[in-house]
Scaffold this motif. Structure first.
Motif, PDB file in Angstrom:
ATOM      1  N   GLY A 152       0.790  -1.229   0.000  1.00 32.29           N
ATOM      2  CA  GLY A 152       0.000   0.000   0.000  1.00 32.29           C
ATOM      3  C   GLY A 152       0.819   1.275   0.000  1.00 32.29           C
ATOM      4  O   GLY A 152       0.364   2.312  -0.455  1.00 32.29           O
ATOM      5  N   ARG A 153       2.032   1.219   0.528  1.00 32.17           N
ATOM      6  CA  ARG A 153       2.928   2.389   0.530  1.00 32.17           C
ATOM      7  C   ARG A 153       4.362   1.875   0.634  1.00 32.17           C
ATOM      8  O   ARG A 153       4.607   0.782   1.154  1.00 32.17           O
ATOM      9  N   ALA A 154       5.299   2.654   0.134  1.00 26.62           N
ATOM     10  CA  ALA A 154       6.699   2.218   0.144  1.00 26.62           C
ATOM     11  C   ALA A 154       7.607   3.395  -0.187  1.00 26.62           C
ATOM     12  O   ALA A 154       7.145   4.457  -0.634  1.00 26.62           O
ATOM     13  N   ASP A 155       8.894   3.198   0.033  1.00 28.61           N
ATOM     14  CA  ASP A 155       9.912   4.110  -0.481  1.00 28.61           C
ATOM     15  C   ASP A 155      10.273   3.595  -1.868  1.00 28.61           C
ATOM     16  O   ASP A 155      10.786   2.484  -2.006  1.00 28.61           O
ATOM     17  N   PRO A 191       8.884   8.618  -0.767  1.00 30.56           N
ATOM     18  CA  PRO A 191       7.724   7.900  -0.227  1.00 30.56           C
ATOM     19  C   PRO A 191       6.530   8.005  -1.182  1.00 30.56           C
ATOM     20  O   PRO A 191       6.156   9.102  -1.600  1.00 30.56           O
ATOM     21  N   VAL A 192       5.940   6.857  -1.514  1.00 34.26           N
ATOM     22  CA  VAL A 192       4.766   6.838  -2.387  1.00 34.26           C
ATOM     23  C   VAL A 192       3.707   5.895  -1.804  1.00 34.26           C
ATOM     24  O   VAL A 192       4.001   5.032  -0.981  1.00 34.26           O
ATOM     25  N   ARG A 193       2.473   6.102  -2.236  1.00 36.38           N
ATOM     26  CA  ARG A 193       1.345   5.223  -1.854  1.00 36.38           C
ATOM     27  C   ARG A 193       0.493   5.021  -3.085  1.00 36.38           C
ATOM     28  O   ARG A 193       0.625   5.692  -4.089  1.00 36.38           O
ATOM     29  N   TRP A 194      -0.459   4.089  -2.969  1.00 34.88           N
ATOM     30  CA  TRP A 194      -1.319   3.802  -4.125  1.00 34.88           C
ATOM     31  C   TRP A 194      -2.617   3.197  -3.654  1.00 34.88           C
ATOM     32  O   TRP A 194      -2.724   2.762  -2.492  1.00 34.88           O
ATOM     33  N   LEU A 212      -1.268   5.758  -7.823  1.00 37.03           N
ATOM     34  CA  LEU A 212       0.052   6.178  -7.346  1.00 37.03           C
ATOM     35  C   LEU A 212       0.075   7.664  -6.999  1.00 37.03           C
ATOM     36  O   LEU A 212      -0.377   8.504  -7.781  1.00 37.03           O
ATOM     37  N   ALA A 251      -0.269   0.383 -10.639  1.00 37.77           N
ATOM     38  CA  ALA A 251      -0.594   1.220  -9.472  1.00 37.77           C
ATOM     39  C   ALA A 251      -1.349   2.460  -9.938  1.00 37.77           C
ATOM     40  O   ALA A 251      -0.803   3.564  -9.950  1.00 37.77           O
ATOM     41  N   SER A 300      12.323   0.121  -2.955  1.00 37.52           N
ATOM     42  CA  SER A 300      11.501  -0.966  -3.481  1.00 37.52           C
ATOM     43  C   SER A 300      11.653  -1.204  -4.981  1.00 37.52           C
ATOM     44  O   SER A 300      11.413  -2.315  -5.452  1.00 37.52           O
ATOM     45  N   ASP A 348       3.608  10.232  -0.863  1.00 37.68           N
ATOM     46  CA  ASP A 348       3.204   9.911   0.502  1.00 37.68           C
ATOM     47  C   ASP A 348       4.066  10.681   1.493  1.00 37.68           C
ATOM     48  O   ASP A 348       4.448  10.172   2.544  1.00 37.68           O
TER      49      ASP A 348
END
Length: 394
Positions: free
Chosen positions: A130-133, A391-394, A369, A366, A137, A372
């Motif tokens: 759901g979220r990551a760097d 930092p991102v989320r989707w 996207l 994603a 990643s 975050d």
């Protein structure tokens, strides 16, 4: 007396966003004498910020890459060995000729299915979270895996290698830079010796060990180490920054992101605009005046250091109208992100392949996207242009 502009006086904001400073310099002229900020040990160098002047300088044989011609030696050459970016013709011609026998367009194209597979596997692991760097990643593990497999580098402590690699190209201090080069030199020397003893293999490094030109010329052990260094380091560090800065540009320009999602035929142009807008290499490595010369009315004395501003040149309004606008439909051809002339980046086709594959697949898988939080710190130094995290989320 020529004014020396101290870039360190612009503070941390210059590292985060150097474009206004370069624009201000361009308004005053295309070439300036500058003092580099920490951790560059306050070198004084000519900095070229105009597009036409930069393009000409990149192809000017009077600006040598081999500092030995004027009695200058660098840490990387002393510990690693001579490599393409620190050589001039005829040595450069010889080294590049030997490597292009192995590093062909066909070899890059054959990597396409594997690049897609690695991308899919990384996203398989990342997307359920759901979220990551994005750097941790995708942006880092994709190119490091590709280049290690291409060269035939065995699985290593990726975290440790990343630390050494980043310190080599964006050092936080002179002490850490020295330590990084010592350890990289030892690692690469051992790797080459292991491959030499292991016998025939199909990887690129083994090919380079075996490669013999028609006249019987071969790479020396020191040259092999230098070649492994530039392929391994340059082969992933630049792509890490291209992927991260490219996704950041899309996510901070929602109209451009929407246009690309609606029409993926724009992807190739989008990649070129990412390279122009926020390229992974801020400035070319030092060149030295092998003789006194004139650059856009500025007298450069024999022995002077010259730095070609790739980031600055690619935001020159004389070449790219409204240069601070990120526009994926722009004709970005002619940008200098991969350099120009005999030192044009050998790995440009591989970087483009990885960027097209990763960004297309990420956007397809994603659809939500988004950023975050703010990006991490920008890399120190004047060579690389990139963020430590995104930092991102989707």
């Amino acid at each position: 007396m020529t004014e020396v502009i101290d870039l360190g006086e612009f503070g941390e904001e210059f590292r985060r966003n150097p474009h206004p400073v370069y624009a201000g310099l361009r308004e005053r002229g295309p070439v300036h004498l500058v003092r580099l900020p920490e951790p560059e040990e306050h070198h004084v160098t000519w900095l070229i910020v105009g597009y036409e002047e930069a393009r000409a300088a990149l192809a000017d044989p009077r600006l040598a890459k081999d500092g030995g011609k004027i009695g200058v030696t660098f840490l990387d050459e002393e510990l690693i060995g001579k490599y393409l970016l620190s050589a001039d013709p005829p040595q450069h011609t010889r080294l590049r000729g030997l490597i292009t026998r192995s590093f062909t367009m066909r070899r890059v194209e054959e990597l396409r299915p594997r690049v897609q597979q690695i991308t899919d596997e990384l996203l398989d692991a990342m997307l359920p979270l759901g979220r990551a760097d994005l750097v941790e990643s995708l942006s880092y593990p994709l190119p490091i895996t590709v280049i290690c497999e291409l060269l035939g580098v065995p699985d290593m402590d990726r975290a440790e290698f990343r630390k050494l690699s980043t310190e080599a190209v964006a050092p936080s201090s002179s002490g850490s830079e020295y330590d990084a080069f010592v350890r990289l030199a030892e690692y690469l020397g051992d790797l080459i010796e292991d491959k030499r003893c292991a016998g025939p293999s199909s990887d690129l490094l083994s090919d380079l060990i075996r490669t013999t030109a028609e006249d019987g010329d071969r790479l020396s052990p020191q040259e092999l180490r230098g070649m492994a260094f530039i392929l391994l380091i340059a082969g992933h560090e630049t792509t890490v920054n291209l992927l991260t800065s490219g996704v950041h540009a899309l996510l901070t320009h929602p109209d451009q992101l929407a246009a690309l999602r609606a029409d993926m035929t724009l992807l190739d142009g989008a990649i070129e605009e990412m390279l122009r807008y926020e390229g992974p290499v801020e400035n070319g490595t030092f060149r030295f005046a092998a003789e006194s010369l004139d650059i856009a009315g500025t007298h450069v004395v024999k022995g002077d250091a010259v730095m070609v501003g790739l980031t600055a040149a690619d935001r020159d309004a004389g070449r790219f109208p409204a240069p601070d606008r990120f526009d994926i439909r722009r004709d970005s051809r002619g940008h200098l992100a991969f350099g120009h002339g005999i030192h044009y980046c050998l790995g440009a086709p591989l970087a483009r392949l990885e960027a097209r594959t990763a960004i297309r697949t990420l956007l397809e898988r994603a659809p939500g996207l988004a950023l975050d939080g703010p990006p991490g710190d920008w890399l120190p130094g004047m060579l690389m242009r990139g963020m430590r995290s995104l930092p991102v989320r989707w």
